[in-house]
Design a protein around this motif. Sequence first.
Motif, PDB file in Angstrom:
ATOM      1  N   ILE A 134      -7.992  -1.969   2.786  1.00 49.36           N
ATOM      2  CA  ILE A 134      -7.178  -2.557   1.418  1.00 49.36           C
ATOM      3  C   ILE A 134      -6.586  -3.547   2.232  1.00 49.36           C
ATOM      4  N   HIS A 137     -10.632   8.518  -7.929  1.00 52.70           N
ATOM      5  CA  HIS A 137     -10.378   7.811  -6.841  1.00 52.70           C
ATOM      6  C   HIS A 137     -11.673   7.986  -5.850  1.00 52.70           C
ATOM      7  N   LEU A 144      -6.800  -0.769  -9.656  1.00 47.96           N
ATOM      8  CA  LEU A 144      -6.154  -0.417  -8.588  1.00 47.96           C
ATOM      9  C   LEU A 144      -7.099   0.565  -7.591  1.00 47.96           C
ATOM     10  N   PRO A 145      -7.422   0.210  -6.361  1.00 45.63           N
ATOM     11  CA  PRO A 145      -8.285   1.065  -5.521  1.00 45.63           C
ATOM     12  C   PRO A 145      -7.309   2.354  -5.109  1.00 45.63           C
ATOM     13  N   LEU A 148       0.931  -1.243  -0.052  1.00 45.92           N
ATOM     14  CA  LEU A 148      -0.083  -0.014  -0.081  1.00 45.92           C
ATOM     15  C   LEU A 148       0.839   1.162   0.134  1.00 45.92           C
ATOM     16  N   GLY A 196      -2.995  -0.760  -3.507  1.00 48.74           N
ATOM     17  CA  GLY A 196      -3.455   0.380  -3.378  1.00 48.74           C
ATOM     18  C   GLY A 196      -3.028   1.485  -3.089  1.00 48.74           C
TER      19      GLY A 196
END
Length: 255
Positions: free
Chosen positions: A97, A86, A72-73, A25, A48
């Motif tokens: 995540i 986003h 992708l978050p 992350l 993420g």
Amino acid sequence: MDLRALPALGDNYIWALVDAQGRVLVVDPGEPDPVLALLEGEGLSLAGILLTHHHHDHIGGAAALRQRWPELPVFGPADERITVGHASMAEGDRVRIADWSFDVLEIPGHTLTHIAFAGEGVVFCGDTLFSLGCGRLFEGTPTQMLASLDKLVALPGSSRVCCGHEYTINNGQFARVVEPGNPALARRIQEAQAMRDRGNPTVPSSLAEELQTNPFLRVDAPGVLASLSAHLGRPPIDRVDAFAQLRLWKDGFVA
């Protein structure tokens, strides 16, 4: 959990959390290359992205990473100046995540839409709270910024402060002028200089350390108030005035 501070753009840090499964992350990727180097160099996968505010040195690499991984978050504040797609977060929201979970705090001052992510023993606070300092008030008011700092220091003292820049030495020069009789501050400055001499980051610090050494969190401390009163030629009207005048003093400070 492995917490990394990836140097970027001169004095920025991109924060990376790496779990045991090799998932990463990243927070405030101002450029993509340090993230890609970490992923490719260690065979990790990007899980993420978290964004704290809209400034380009914090979001400049997000679009390239999202282009490479379209699903992708990405989470950040509700701000149209962040053009990468986003999920917009607000106070009280929670981001999940992989196996990580973070509470979202709205912390305006540096920018009006600045947010922080708190959880997993860390707080990603962007440019609001620095090691031995705080961010400039580009958009918000002193009242807003002081309230944001108060909100951050209400978190557990053990929380690691993951800020956006390597400013500790510069901030320490000002802090030492403001509170020269603070032994904890003297130790922190000495330790930070040793870290930099070895080429290491001086962050993260802990909130407990910042409460002992950071003048912007110590506007009620007698030593800070005495120095500020001498600088102004008058005592501050209240703690908001004390914070505002301290920030103005730092803005014009030359070591």
